[in-house]
Design a protein around this motif. Structure first.
Motif, PDB file in Angstrom:
ATOM      1  N   ASP A   1     -10.907  49.660  20.191  1.00  0.00           N
ATOM      2  CA  ASP A   1      -9.973  50.480  20.965  1.00  0.00           C
ATOM      3  C   ASP A   1     -10.716  51.711  21.472  1.00  0.00           C
ATOM      4  O   ASP A   1     -11.299  52.463  20.677  1.00  0.00           O
ATOM      5  N   LEU A   2     -10.716  51.923  22.789  1.00  0.00           N
ATOM      6  CA  LEU A   2     -11.485  53.030  23.349  1.00  0.00           C
ATOM      7  C   LEU A   2     -10.860  54.390  23.077  1.00  0.00           C
ATOM      8  O   LEU A   2     -11.528  55.415  23.209  1.00  0.00           O
ATOM      9  N   ASP A   3      -9.598  54.424  22.711  1.00  0.00           N
ATOM     10  CA  ASP A   3      -8.963  55.705  22.368  1.00  0.00           C
ATOM     11  C   ASP A   3      -9.323  56.146  20.959  1.00  0.00           C
ATOM     12  O   ASP A   3      -9.637  57.308  20.710  1.00  0.00           O
ATOM     13  N   THR A   4      -9.294  55.192  20.020  1.00  0.00           N
ATOM     14  CA  THR A   4      -9.566  55.533  18.622  1.00  0.00           C
ATOM     15  C   THR A   4     -10.991  55.180  18.201  1.00  0.00           C
ATOM     16  O   THR A   4     -11.452  55.638  17.150  1.00  0.00           O
ATOM     17  N   LEU A   5     -11.660  54.350  19.014  1.00  0.00           N
ATOM     18  CA  LEU A   5     -13.003  53.855  18.690  1.00  0.00           C
ATOM     19  C   LEU A   5     -13.028  53.128  17.349  1.00  0.00           C
ATOM     20  O   LEU A   5     -14.004  53.178  16.598  1.00  0.00           O
ATOM     21  N   GLN A   6     -11.932  52.411  17.076  1.00  0.00           N
ATOM     22  CA  GLN A   6     -11.828  51.599  15.873  1.00  0.00           C
ATOM     23  C   GLN A   6     -11.809  50.119  16.256  1.00  0.00           C
ATOM     24  O   GLN A   6     -11.289  49.740  17.305  1.00  0.00           O
ATOM     25  N   CYS A   7     -12.365  49.285  15.377  1.00  0.00           N
ATOM     26  CA  CYS A   7     -12.360  47.842  15.609  1.00  0.00           C
ATOM     27  C   CYS A   7     -10.968  47.299  15.314  1.00  0.00           C
ATOM     28  O   CYS A   7     -10.434  47.501  14.208  1.00  0.00           O
ATOM     29  N   ILE A   8     -10.379  46.601  16.285  1.00  0.00           N
ATOM     30  CA  ILE A   8      -9.019  46.098  16.111  1.00  0.00           C
ATOM     31  C   ILE A   8      -8.977  44.568  15.999  1.00  0.00           C
ATOM     32  O   ILE A   8      -7.977  44.015  15.538  1.00  0.00           O
ATOM     33  N   HIS A   9     -10.031  43.881  16.429  1.00  0.00           N
ATOM     34  CA  HIS A   9     -10.086  42.425  16.308  1.00  0.00           C
ATOM     35  C   HIS A   9     -11.534  41.980  16.099  1.00  0.00           C
ATOM     36  O   HIS A   9     -12.471  42.618  16.592  1.00  0.00           O
TER      37      HIS A   9
END
Length: 447
Positions: free
Chosen positions: A309-317
């Protein structure tokens, strides 16, 4: 004594110490001469203000400007009409058409109302080296392209190892190419000649541009140049070779050999890039990156694709459908397209639950190395697909109907498009080929 291998059409020695009687005229050298005569020419009205900072860096570092081939130099002396037309506001390459007879052997019209027969799917390996003695009787192709709508304009030679990047920076009339040989070469788009060379002192794994910035990934560092301000930066932090980079919203992402993705945020006040974050999760080198729909997608040698996710910079999948290295990624509208050495191209689509699932798998007979998406003049999406059989397929989406095939001496590692219907391919030998699309294409990602 007559060469027994020549009698069977298999002799690849030049010169051969045995007799080659009644040897047919060499088709390969005819084509090479055609390319020499039709190389990019200089526009007498072009200005010299667009000289890049890479050229100045090269001169200051003491490295020498490379010499271009004699064929290119000769054509430059013979004709000074430019590839880029300032009057038209676009690249004018109509005077550069290569008129070799080889294209008709691939099944196109010969111009006299007679259609030549369609022959093999593979290029003759003897023709590649100028040694085929079968001429028109050969069952294999004597052509660099099979199909319609694309023809070869020129060859840019100078690199001695595989091409790892081809870019056309915004506002520049220079073409930049990078290679595993450690050099960046800067080509004049009017003449096709090399204007400068930069020795980075090590293998270059990736080359991209964003606005006036050019980024080159080498071991443990990303080199950055601003071709307008001549700023020269070194971005430290990655561990190992940099194989993939992408820029989104003033953030540079670089995938490293150790499986991490480093990010730097542009500071417009200081004209520099500051470390932003490090994305971790892959268990193998990150070799492909792309951005689309508010997501960063990364492909790795661990056979997975991670979605960030480019907003949170967290891996989502984490996508695990490929059975080998995920070599390249392309975003096409709501779809993600991936390719792998497992000989498949997969099309992913987001479900109502937000997960990405494979909606279609296209199978190839060879491993797939590189993807590049564009739209043709009719607005139809075309996917260029490089395979490790030394060819590039041109597929119309979404049907994956093959519209043509480009051939190279070795695997095509990089694909890029330019104005005026130009397409650039770089192969494993270090050669960059310039192709002309009869109607101007646009990048799929530009939409």
């Amino acid at each position: 004594m007559v060469c027994s291998y020549w009698l069977r059409g298999r002799c690849n020695r030049n010169p051969c110490r045995f007799l080659h009687q009644e040897l047919p005229q060499n088709t390969h050298y005819q084509i090479s001469n055609q390319f020499g005569k039709n190389c990019w020419q200089r526009n007498p009205d072009s200005d010299s203000k667009s000289a890049s900072s890479l050229t100045s860096l090269d001169r200051s570092s003491g490295s020498t400007t490379p010499k271009c081939s004699s064929a290119s130099n000769q054509s430059h002396r013979n004709n000074r009409r430019g590839l880029y037309s300032d009057q038209k506001g676009e690249w004018d390459s109509t005077n550069l058409r290569c008129s070799s007879s080889s294209s008709t052997r691939a099944g196109s019209s010969s111009g006299n109302g007679i259609t030549q027969k369609v022959i093999g799917e593979r290029v003759c390996k003897y023709w590649l080296h100028g040694n085929c003695v079968e001429a028109d009787k050969c069952q294999y192709l004597h052509s660099w392209f099979k199909g319609h709508g694309v023809f070869k304009l020129a060859e840019l030679n100078g690199h001695i190892m595989a091409i790892s990047g081809i870019v056309l920076p915004s506002g520049s009339k220079k073409l930049y190419t990078a290679s595993r040989d450690g050099y960046i070469r800067v080509w004049d788009c009017h003449t096709g000649q090399c204007d400068g060379v930069v020795n980075l002192g090590g293998e270059i794994g990736s080359l991209i541009s964003a606005g006036p910035w050019v980024f080159a990934g080498i071991k443990d560092v990303v080199k950055a140049w601003n071709i307008e301000s001549c700023a020269n930066l070194s971005l430290d932090g990655p561990v190992g070779q940099i194989y993939a980079m992408v820029v989104n919203n003033d953030i540079l992402f670089a995938g490293a050999q150790n499986g991490t993705i480093h990010a730097w945020k542009a500071n417009k006040e200081t004209n520099a890039f500051e470390p932003a974050t490090t994305l971790e999760g892959h268990n193998g080198a990150v070799v492909s990156l792309t951005v689309g729909g508010g997501r960063l997608y990364s492909g790795s040698m661990d056979n997975t694709i991670r979605v960030w996710d480019l907003d949170t910079l967290q891996c989502i999948h984490t996508l695990k459908e490929h059975a080998s290295v995920v070599m390249s990624l392309v975003c096409w509208g709501p779809y993600l397209i991936s390719c792998s050495l497992d000989q498949t191209i997969k099309v992913w689509f987001a479900t109502e639950a937000g997960n990405l699932e494979v909606t279609y798998t296209h199978n190839e007979e060879h491993g797939v190395l590189t993807l590049f998406g564009m739209n043709n003049s009719e607005g139809k999406p075309i996917l260029l697909c490089s395979c490790n059989d030394n060819s590039v397929r041109l597929y119309e989406l979404p049907s994956f109907t093959e519209k043509g095939r480009i051939f190279a001496k070795e695997e095509v590692r990089e694909i890029q498009i330019g104005p005026g219907g130009l397409v650039f391919t770089g192969d494993g030998t270090g050669q960059v080929d310039v192709w002309k699309w009869q109607a101007e294409p646009t990048s799929l990602t530009s939409e």
